[in-house]
Design a protein around this motif. Structure first.
Motif, PDB file in Angstrom:
ATOM      1  N   ASP A   1      27.644  33.922  32.034  1.00 13.77           N
ATOM      2  CA  ASP A   1      28.237  32.603  31.817  1.00 13.77           C
ATOM      3  C   ASP A   1      29.725  32.680  32.149  1.00 13.77           C
ATOM      4  N   ASP A   2      30.267  31.642  32.765  1.00  6.52           N
ATOM      5  CA  ASP A   2      31.649  31.763  33.260  1.00  6.52           C
ATOM      6  C   ASP A   2      32.686  31.771  32.143  1.00  6.52           C
ATOM      7  N   ARG A   3      32.326  31.388  30.920  1.00  7.38           N
ATOM      8  CA  ARG A   3      33.319  31.490  29.849  1.00  7.38           C
ATOM      9  C   ARG A   3      32.705  31.658  28.463  1.00  7.38           C
ATOM     10  N   ALA A   4      31.460  31.220  28.237  1.00  7.85           N
ATOM     11  CA  ALA A   4      30.887  31.306  26.892  1.00  7.85           C
ATOM     12  C   ALA A   4      30.453  32.729  26.592  1.00  7.85           C
ATOM     13  N   GLY A   5      30.536  33.094  25.301  1.00  5.89           N
ATOM     14  CA  GLY A   5      30.081  34.417  24.892  1.00  5.89           C
ATOM     15  C   GLY A   5      30.992  35.501  25.433  1.00  5.89           C
ATOM     16  N   TYR A   6      30.380  36.602  25.865  1.00  2.17           N
ATOM     17  CA  TYR A   6      31.154  37.768  26.277  1.00  2.17           C
ATOM     18  C   TYR A   6      30.897  38.068  27.743  1.00  2.17           C
ATOM     19  N   ARG A   7      31.955  38.244  28.512  1.00  2.00           N
ATOM     20  CA  ARG A   7      31.816  38.649  29.900  1.00  2.00           C
ATOM     21  C   ARG A   7      32.806  39.763  30.177  1.00  2.00           C
ATOM     22  N   LYS A   8      32.322  40.825  30.775  1.00  2.00           N
ATOM     23  CA  LYS A   8      33.224  41.926  31.097  1.00  2.00           C
ATOM     24  C   LYS A   8      32.827  42.519  32.444  1.00  2.00           C
ATOM     25  N   VAL A   9      33.675  42.325  33.415  1.00  2.00           N
ATOM     26  CA  VAL A   9      33.516  42.960  34.713  1.00  2.00           C
ATOM     27  C   VAL A   9      34.830  43.658  35.012  1.00  2.00           C
ATOM     28  N   VAL A  10      34.797  44.971  35.167  1.00  2.00           N
ATOM     29  CA  VAL A  10      36.003  45.755  35.438  1.00  2.00           C
ATOM     30  C   VAL A  10      35.876  46.370  36.825  1.00  2.00           C
ATOM     31  N   GLN A  11      36.909  46.201  37.638  1.00  2.00           N
ATOM     32  CA  GLN A  11      36.928  46.795  38.973  1.00  2.00           C
ATOM     33  C   GLN A  11      38.292  47.440  39.184  1.00  2.00           C
ATOM     34  N   ASN A  12      38.407  48.684  38.755  1.00  2.00           N
ATOM     35  CA  ASN A  12      39.676  49.398  38.826  1.00  2.00           C
ATOM     36  C   ASN A  12      39.556  50.528  39.843  1.00  2.00           C
ATOM     37  N   ASP A  13      40.359  50.471  40.888  1.00  2.00           N
ATOM     38  CA  ASP A  13      40.305  51.479  41.947  1.00  2.00           C
ATOM     39  C   ASP A  13      41.509  52.419  41.936  1.00  2.00           C
TER      40      ASP A  13
ATOM     41  N   TYR B   1      36.898  53.990  41.091  1.00  2.00           N
ATOM     42  CA  TYR B   1      37.336  54.856  39.995  1.00  2.00           C
ATOM     43  C   TYR B   1      36.709  54.462  38.654  1.00  2.00           C
ATOM     44  N   TYR B   2      36.767  53.172  38.328  1.00  2.39           N
ATOM     45  CA  TYR B   2      36.153  52.717  37.081  1.00  2.39           C
ATOM     46  C   TYR B   2      35.681  51.278  37.256  1.00  2.39           C
ATOM     47  N   HIS B   3      34.406  51.128  37.576  1.00  2.00           N
ATOM     48  CA  HIS B   3      33.808  49.808  37.768  1.00  2.00           C
ATOM     49  C   HIS B   3      32.677  49.648  36.757  1.00  2.00           C
TER      50      HIS B   3
ATOM     51  N   HIS C   1      30.121  52.735  37.134  1.00  2.00           N
ATOM     52  CA  HIS C   1      30.375  53.733  38.176  1.00  2.00           C
ATOM     53  C   HIS C   1      31.767  54.261  37.880  1.00  2.00           C
ATOM     54  N   TYR C   2      31.887  55.547  37.598  1.00  2.00           N
ATOM     55  CA  TYR C   2      33.199  56.037  37.176  1.00  2.00           C
ATOM     56  C   TYR C   2      33.402  57.509  37.533  1.00  2.00           C
ATOM     57  N   TYR C   3      34.681  57.850  37.722  1.00  2.00           N
ATOM     58  CA  TYR C   3      35.101  59.214  38.028  1.00  2.00           C
ATOM     59  C   TYR C   3      35.782  59.840  36.813  1.00  2.00           C
ATOM     60  N   ALA C   4      35.840  61.161  36.808  1.00  2.00           N
ATOM     61  CA  ALA C   4      36.650  61.870  35.825  1.00  2.00           C
ATOM     62  C   ALA C   4      38.128  61.602  36.121  1.00  2.00           C
TER      63      ALA C   4
END
Length: 538
Positions: free
Chosen positions: A207-219, A230-232, A256-259
């Motif tokens: 949902d675009d705003r209701a409840g909980y949404r977590k998408v992380v794209q850290n390179d 690196y940490y997605h 998907h993540y690296y040490a």
């Protein structure tokens, strides 16, 4: 089905025991006192060598007095809690990460804890549990179902009867669990790509705003070094996880993540290659739900199926011969097992097309002004949005807004007093549609202005019509009377179609065809051509 066998990673659970009441707690106290503060021991399990250490820590549990509420005599003056650290013998585990800590605390009905400010709070004890102990185990790289047995063997080696830890109480609950595979860094790109399964699940299913949404794209790693993938991660709650996995019910984080040190390591080091894993997310469960010990098999199956499905969706062979794209580490051996769960066809393309069709259908059918108002607020307001907010923003009656939203129930999600778009992907599509609508209004205004200007210059209605066409398509027309007609386009996209359409307008206006055919066509990138080239068949 044949699939690669995944590895066990983190695990966190409250192992509850009540068959022997508080006997295990008193036994731990005696063992610590006998060892003058701590005890150490060695033991074996399934042909492996393990070590254990018992120690104590201060406790904030309020002293029960001479007896507990259920009448058990309490002879301990000082309130303490106990810790058993269990770890694989260093000779068998040089990395030293196959281990867990068991934190032993007593439990009885109505027990309280004292906070740092002196206030007291009740410590929850399951109804009907009676008296017993809670052992909070937190470990890694150990099969989930082995924790009670290893705890019992460690206890016995330390002087605490192993029978106290054999059979966890049915109210035992699991807080965290992860299964993973390590992938060669050269093969893992499709997993964390912008259009890969991790990003797609987040944008398509949340949902675009209701409840909980977590998408992380850290390179970038902690040192600022760029390391793609690196940490997605993406976290799917109970409702959304079933959209991707229809028979799953447990919320999960896919990652998907690296040490941390990966970028500085040689390629032959396993830590230079990423993990793809799935972990339980109990914080996304409803308050009255939990994951019990009896759910362990289901939990493991869901985690495995999630990881294998993500890998398969990214085009990675989940049953390779000779290791394939997987990279072995101390706790993960890419062996293929015939008893693995079948990967689920994520079919995110189907979800994407379904959501696109919903948006397109509503736009094609035509939206009422109130519906456009609602969509515009939903894609531009970053906070919680209620029908009353939309009504206020656009000077509409709130009931007309509610009626407009009811007619778009497959496009928007309404919960309690708030409304949101069905997914982040739907939000992107609607945002583009709203932006296009705004641009159309702007172009219409420019068209009107240019047509009026043409009329004022005495060009007549025919040339005004042509100029209106040019304004509508964003074409810059230079029509110096003593020079060739020039059509300027921003890019080549659909330029041919626009040029042919313009030719029809030009002819309908009774203007000389040859003048248009000889027009110069120029693009923003500097390229150019003659209009007749786009007008000649073949």
């Amino acid at each position: 089905m044949k699939t690669v066998t995944l590895a066990y990673h983190e695990f966190d659970a409250n192992l509850l025991y009540s068959d022997d009441g508080l006997a295990a707690f008193f036994a731990a106290d005696s063992a610590v006192k006998e060892g003058q503060g701590s005890q150490s021991a060695k033991f074996s399990a399934e042909g492996e060598q393990w070590r254990a250490r018992l120690s104590y820590q201060d406790s904030n549990i309020v002293h029960p007095g001479e007896t507990t509420p259920l009448g058990t005599e309490w002879r301990l003056e000082t309130m303490r809690e106990y810790r058993i650290k269990v770890y694989r013998d260093p000779q068998e585990d040089p990395i030293g990460q196959q281990e867990f800590v068991g934190h032993i605390a007593p439990r009885w009905p109505g027990m309280q804890g004292e906070k740092s400010d002196g206030s007291r709070v009740e410590i929850p004890v399951p109804e009907g549990f009676g008296e017993g102990i809670n052992v909070r185990v937190q470990g890694s790289n150990i099969a989930f179902d082995r924790y009670p047995d290893l705890l019992a063997r460690a206890g016995a080696a330390l002087g605490i009867a192993g029978r106290y830890f054999r059979e966890p109480h049915p109210m035992t609950n699991i807080q965290d669990a992860e299964r993973y595979a390590r992938i060669h860094r050269d093969a893992s790109g499709p997993v964390h790509a912008r259009d890969g399964p991790i990003a797609s699940m987040g944008h398509l299913l949340e949902d675009d705003r209701a409840g909980y949404r977590k998408v992380v794209q850290n390179d970038d790693d902690e040192h600022g070094r760029n390391l793609p993938g690196y940490y997605h991660t993406v976290t799917l709650g109970e409702r959304r996880v079933r959209e991707a996995f229809p028979d799953h019910r447990l919320p999960k984080e896919v990652k998907h993540y690296y040490a941390r040190e990966a970028e500085a390591l040689d390629e032959d080091n396993p830590l230079a290659h990423p993990k793809v894993g799935a972990s339980l997310q109990v914080s996304r469960l409803d308050d009255d739900e939990t994951v019990r010990w009896r759910d362990l098999d289901r939990l493991e199956r869901e985690l495995d199926q999630t990881v294998l499905s993500v890998l398969a969706d990214a085009g990675i062979d989940v049953a390779p011969s000779g290791g394939g794209p997987f990279f072995e580490d101390a706790y993960f051996t890419p062996e293929v097992d015939e008893s693995g769960p079948d990967p689920v066809g994520l079919d995110l393309t189907r979800v994407r097309q379904s959501q696109e069709s919903v948006v397109v259908r509503h736009l094609a059918d035509g939206l009422r002004p109130t519906q456009w108002d609602a969509l515009e607020t939903l894609v531009t307001d970053g906070g919680e949005v209620a029908p009353a907010d939309i009504a206020h923003d656009h000077d509409r009656h709130v009931e007309s807004v509610r009626a407009a939203l009811r007619d778009m129930e497959d496009l928007v999600h309404r919960e309690y007093a708030n409304v949101s778009l069905r997914s982040e992907y739907v939000a992107e599509l609607v945002h583009d549609a709203v932006a296009e609508a705004r641009e159309s209004v702007k172009r219409a205004a420019e068209t009107t202005a240019k047509a009026m200007e043409a009329a004022e210059r005495g060009m007549g209605e025919t040339m005004s019509t042509f100029i209106a066409w040019a304004a509508r398509h964003g074409v810059d027309v230079s029509d110096a009377r003593d020079a060739r007609l020039t059509l300027r386009f921003d890019d080549h996209t659909d330029a041919g179609q626009a040029i042919r359409e313009g030719f029809r307008v030009w002819k309908d206006a009774g203007l000389p065809e040859e003048r248009y055919r000889q027009a110069k066509v120029r693009f923003a990138d500097g390229s150019r051509g003659d209009a007749w080239r786009w007008l000649t068949p073949g």
